[in-house]
Design a protein around this motif. Structure first.
Motif, PDB file in Angstrom:
ATOM      1  N   THR A   4      89.226 -81.935  48.299  1.00 20.35           N
ATOM      2  CA  THR A   4      89.871 -81.285  47.162  1.00 20.35           C
ATOM      3  C   THR A   4      91.375 -81.462  47.303  1.00 20.35           C
ATOM      4  N   ASP A  53      93.427 -79.489  45.247  1.00 21.14           N
ATOM      5  CA  ASP A  53      94.002 -78.299  44.631  1.00 21.14           C
ATOM      6  C   ASP A  53      94.979 -77.661  45.612  1.00 21.14           C
ATOM      7  N   ASP A 105      89.898 -72.082  41.969  1.00 19.63           N
ATOM      8  CA  ASP A 105      88.820 -72.986  41.572  1.00 19.63           C
ATOM      9  C   ASP A 105      89.128 -74.370  42.134  1.00 19.63           C
ATOM     10  N   LEU A 106      88.237 -74.863  42.962  1.00 20.13           N
ATOM     11  CA  LEU A 106      88.444 -76.173  43.585  1.00 20.13           C
ATOM     12  C   LEU A 106      87.798 -77.226  42.696  1.00 20.13           C
ATOM     13  N   ASP A 107      88.546 -77.653  41.681  1.00 18.85           N
ATOM     14  CA  ASP A 107      87.987 -78.576  40.697  1.00 18.85           C
ATOM     15  C   ASP A 107      88.722 -79.910  40.622  1.00 18.85           C
ATOM     16  N   ASP A 108      89.695 -80.110  41.480  1.00 14.99           N
ATOM     17  CA  ASP A 108      90.403 -81.390  41.541  1.00 14.99           C
ATOM     18  C   ASP A 108      90.109 -82.006  42.911  1.00 14.99           C
TER      19      ASP A 108
END
Length: 116
Positions: A93, A95, A101-104
């Motif tokens: 990740t 982020d 929120d770990l979305d990258d």
């Protein structure tokens, strides 16, 4: 505000206060209930918002039990149909440290034409 409860406060410190009307007047008084820290930090502001809205920060036992049950469930070919299976891929990740929120994320791999 009660002077006693304000002695430990500094500028930009986010605090939770209880505000009350002084009986028989239109004057207000406040008592600091909790201090969070510097209001220029996103985590401090998020903690205050969580408290203000009574948001739970821990999962109930029932939810944890259900998650454990699901964790032990095997993934079948049917579950994978139409999906890209990345379980064997190293993914990091990207982020920020304070991200909720770990979305990258990124994954790096050598192209097929590169030999080791």
């Amino acid at each position: 505000m009660e002077k006693k409860s304000l002695q430990h406060l500094r500028p930009l410190v986010k605090a939770q206060a209880e505000i009350r009307r002084i009986p028989g007047t239109d004057r207000l008084t406040a008592r600091v209930m909790k201090t969070y820290g510097s209001s220029d930090r996103a985590k401090i502001c998020a903690d205050a918002i969580i408290d203000q809205n009574g948001i739970r920060t821990e999962f109930p036992k029932e939810v944890l039990a259900e998650a454990e049950k699901i964790r032990k469930t095997e993934i079948t070919d049917k579950d994978l149909k139409g999906r890209l299976d990345l379980r064997g891929t190293s993914i990091c990740t990207i982020d920020g440290a304070d991200a909720k929120d770990l979305d990258d994320a990124i994954s790096v791999a050598a192209p097929d034409w590169v030999t080791a």
